[in-house]
Design a protein around this motif. Structure first.
Motif, PDB file in Angstrom:
ATOM      1  N   GLU A 135      -0.660  14.638  -4.296  1.00 32.09           N
ATOM      2  CA  GLU A 135       0.141  15.505  -3.438  1.00 32.09           C
ATOM      3  C   GLU A 135      -0.426  15.578  -2.021  1.00 32.09           C
ATOM      4  N   LYS A 136      -1.755  15.524  -1.881  1.00 29.31           N
ATOM      5  CA  LYS A 136      -2.361  15.493  -0.545  1.00 29.31           C
ATOM      6  C   LYS A 136      -1.950  14.218   0.198  1.00 29.31           C
ATOM      7  N   ALA A 137      -1.902  13.092  -0.530  1.00 37.07           N
ATOM      8  CA  ALA A 137      -1.493  11.825   0.091  1.00 37.07           C
ATOM      9  C   ALA A 137      -0.038  11.896   0.560  1.00 37.07           C
ATOM     10  N   GLN A 138       0.850  12.542  -0.250  1.00 38.47           N
ATOM     11  CA  GLN A 138       2.257  12.660   0.153  1.00 38.47           C
ATOM     12  C   GLN A 138       2.394  13.534   1.394  1.00 38.47           C
ATOM     13  N   ALA A 139       1.607  14.616   1.437  1.00 34.28           N
ATOM     14  CA  ALA A 139       1.661  15.507   2.597  1.00 34.28           C
ATOM     15  C   ALA A 139       1.189  14.792   3.858  1.00 34.28           C
ATOM     16  N   LEU A 140       0.121  13.994   3.723  1.00 36.88           N
ATOM     17  CA  LEU A 140      -0.400  13.257   4.882  1.00 36.88           C
ATOM     18  C   LEU A 140       0.605  12.206   5.351  1.00 36.88           C
ATOM     19  N   ILE A 163       0.840  -1.203   0.000  1.00 36.94           N
ATOM     20  CA  ILE A 163       0.000   0.000   0.000  1.00 36.94           C
ATOM     21  C   ILE A 163       0.873   1.251   0.000  1.00 36.94           C
ATOM     22  N   ALA A 164       1.971   1.217   0.777  1.00 37.86           N
ATOM     23  CA  ALA A 164       2.872   2.377   0.836  1.00 37.86           C
ATOM     24  C   ALA A 164       3.480   2.660  -0.531  1.00 37.86           C
ATOM     25  N   TYR A 165       3.870   1.599  -1.226  1.00 35.67           N
ATOM     26  CA  TYR A 165       4.444   1.790  -2.563  1.00 35.67           C
ATOM     27  C   TYR A 165       3.404   2.369  -3.513  1.00 35.67           C
ATOM     28  N   LEU A 166       2.173   1.869  -3.420  1.00 36.75           N
ATOM     29  CA  LEU A 166       1.104   2.371  -4.285  1.00 36.75           C
ATOM     30  C   LEU A 166       0.843   3.852  -4.014  1.00 36.75           C
ATOM     31  N   LEU A 167       0.784   4.228  -2.723  1.00 34.67           N
ATOM     32  CA  LEU A 167       0.491   5.626  -2.361  1.00 34.67           C
ATOM     33  C   LEU A 167       1.609   6.581  -2.766  1.00 34.67           C
ATOM     34  N   THR A 168       2.813   6.080  -2.973  1.00 36.25           N
ATOM     35  CA  THR A 168       3.943   6.953  -3.320  1.00 36.25           C
ATOM     36  C   THR A 168       4.361   6.811  -4.779  1.00 36.25           C
ATOM     37  N   ASN A 169       3.592   6.087  -5.576  1.00 40.63           N
ATOM     38  CA  ASN A 169       3.948   5.861  -6.975  1.00 40.63           C
ATOM     39  C   ASN A 169       3.381   6.971  -7.857  1.00 40.63           C
ATOM     40  N   GLN A 205       3.818  12.367   5.131  1.00 41.84           N
ATOM     41  CA  GLN A 205       4.877  13.082   5.830  1.00 41.84           C
ATOM     42  C   GLN A 205       4.420  13.529   7.214  1.00 41.84           C
ATOM     43  N   ARG A 206       3.188  14.035   7.292  1.00 48.23           N
ATOM     44  CA  ARG A 206       2.674  14.527   8.576  1.00 48.23           C
ATOM     45  C   ARG A 206       2.545  13.417   9.600  1.00 48.23           C
ATOM     46  N   LYS A 207       2.033  12.283   9.175  1.00 49.92           N
ATOM     47  CA  LYS A 207       1.810  11.173  10.107  1.00 49.92           C
ATOM     48  C   LYS A 207       3.094  10.404  10.400  1.00 49.92           C
ATOM     49  N   GLY A 208       4.146  10.730   9.658  1.00 47.56           N
ATOM     50  CA  GLY A 208       5.419  10.041   9.906  1.00 47.56           C
ATOM     51  C   GLY A 208       5.359   8.578   9.550  1.00 47.56           C
TER      52      GLY A 208
END
Length: 514
Positions: free
Chosen positions: A287-292, A234-240, A294-297
């Motif tokens: 971009e919203k997903a990338q920001a989230l 899921i992490a790879y999908l969200l950052t692809n 980063q925020r949630k660490g």
């Protein structure tokens, strides 16, 4: 004075040589499949017709790379049978069919020589039974290796030029896409719906673990063909970036021979292509997903280097994997994933990484010191069991011969169609029937390979014991390479007790020191 005549001893040689042949083709084209079928048929006939030769088996691998030994089932089976003393001589068409990696080629030949097994390469007219063969094989294998490297370099150069022009997107489509015309990404509507759902759920507060569980329940396969979805998936999908229609090229690169894929940390140029293909989600959503993230660490660093303990530790209480944690003070520990999420769900808490390393060193020293009491009896028992289970099985030869016959029939059908003697409808019907037959035959071959579990376990135990015996006498600190070769899994029963499961099924318990 009496006359003394010296009668030299006769070289011990069996009345018949037990001969095997090894074949390999490197693609699934019709011509290559015909070559594969022809090789099996020719070797079967030639060995059976040769006086003093007894056919053991025809070992054959299809559509696989020769640059790596570990992906060839029948080559590994051939080597295993040689270790069991089943084979005296091996026939191979050429060195390039045997291996395109000089190091692995010579390692295999040296082992075969130590086992008394000779190898005959027909094309090069080399027989390793002669004293000067290894030098000749080394030269020929080097040429084969250079040829393989040259082909790979040309292919990578082609990719590089296409990246520079913004034409190269990917060799493998991510979930939600398929590759068409060999180079274009096309959206798969059903999968794309789930991609949008994943981004939507994450942006609305769902955890990656929950999303992974839900995706597993759908029954959809990952892009790698896996049935289970993980947090990393899921992490790879969200950052692809491909999901917003862009492409970052050369995220990975192939290392030097033998080729292995590595993450690109700046060692190679990268190329970012905007609007390279249809987008599944908008740039704003991505971009919203990338920001989230980063925020949630919670952003998973997919390029981090794994430690020797990674993916090897399992909780003996709940079955969850152990994860690595580093405190702000630099204390490194491992903890049950379920306990880490909620302590009440599992009592297995944190254990220090140093205590695990110390336990491994203690186990290794014990095994080295008590070889005769622990290791030798185990090896003798496995060898005795392997001998008791050993029996000649002609089934593998029959299956290989049937695969060869079906492959050759497929080739001839294609030739008939090309000559205009068989229409497309008839060709498709026949090919469908043959493909079903080949699928069943290959399934049967895999079953036969699985029937040799006892022999495989004995080989694994022998390799593990050899690794221990050939290791250093003293081991003051953790040797990562040695640890990786020996330990298959670590089961954490409690915070004070762990079990090292070595390859081959050997298991040893150690108490952790505080």
């Amino acid at each position: 004075m009496a006359e003394v005549q010296v009668i030299p001893p006769k070289a011990a040689r069996p009345d018949t040589l037990r001969v095997a042949a090894y074949c390999r083709v490197s693609s699934d084209s019709a011509d290559q499949l015909h070559s594969y079928a022809a090789q099996i048929r020719a070797y079967t006939q030639a060995i059976n017709a040769h006086d003093g030769w007894d056919l053991v088996d025809i070992y054959a691998d299809e559509g696989l790379t020769g640059t790596r030994m570990d992906k060839r089932e029948d080559f590994n089976r051939l080597m295993a049978d040689c270790r069991k003393g089943k084979i005296d001589k091996i026939i191979v068409k050429s060195i390039s069919r045997f291996a395109r990696n000089t190091r692995d080629c010579l390692a295999a030949l040296r082992e075969l020589f130590s086992l008394g097994v000779t190898v005959q390469f027909e094309k090069e007219n080399i027989d390793t039974g002669t004293l000067t063969s290894e030098l000749m094989v080394s030269v020929s294998a080097s040429l084969a290796q250079e040829e393989s490297i040259s082909i790979s370099k040309n292919q990578r150069m082609s990719y590089q030029r296409r990246m520079e022009r913004g034409e190269f997107i990917t060799c493998k489509a991510p979930f939600g896409y398929k590759i068409v015309n060999g180079k274009e990404l096309e959206i798969i509507p059903e999968e794309a719906r789930y991609v949008r759902w994943i981004f939507d759920r994450y942006l609305n507060g769902a955890s990656m673990e929950w999303i992974a569980d839900q995706m597993t329940k759908t029954g959809l396969l990952t892009s790698d063909g896996g049935h289970r979805w993980y947090i990393s998936t899921i992490a790879y999908l969200l950052t692809n970036e491909k999901y917003m229609g862009d492409a970052l090229c050369q995220k990975t690169f192939a290392s030097t021979f033998p080729f292995t894929k590595q993450m690109n940390h700046g060692e190679r140029d990268q190329y970012y292509v905007e609007h390279s293909h249809p987008a599944i989600i908008s740039k704003d959503v991505f971009e919203k997903a990338q920001a989230l993230l980063q925020r949630k660490g919670q952003r998973v660093d997919l390029q981090r280097e794994c430690t020797p303990l990674s993916k090897k530790m399992t909780c003996g209480i709940c079955g969850s994997t152990f994860v690595r944690r580093i405190s702000k003070a630099g204390y490194v520990s491992w903890v049950c994933r379920k306990h880490d999420r909620k302590a009440a769900d599992c009592p297995n808490g944190r254990i220090s990484e140093d205590s695990i390393h110390t336990a491994f060193l203690r186990m290794y020293r014990k095994l080295r010191a008590h070889d005769g009491i622990v290791l030798s009896p185990i090896l003798k028992q496995m060898d005795a069991l392997s001998d008791a289970m050993h029996r000649d099985d002609p089934a593998m030869l029959a299956v290989n011969t049937a695969i060869a016959a079906a492959s050759e029939q497929s080739y001839h059908l294609t030739k008939l169609h090309t000559a205009g003697l068989l229409d497309m409808a008839a060709l498709s019907a026949k090919q469908t029937e043959l493909n079903a037959k080949l699928t069943e035959l290959r399934r049967e071959r895999r079953k036969l390979l699985c029937n040799e579990d006892i022999d495989e376990q004995a080989d694994a135990i022998r390799l593990t014991i050899d690794t221990i015996r050939s290791g250093p006498d003293t081991l003051p600190s953790l040797d990562e390479a040695l640890f990786t070769r020996l330990v298959e899994r670590i089961v954490v029963d409690t915070q004070d007790s762990i079990r090292f499961q070595l390859y081959g099924g050997l298991e040893f318990q150690e108490i952790l020191e505080a």
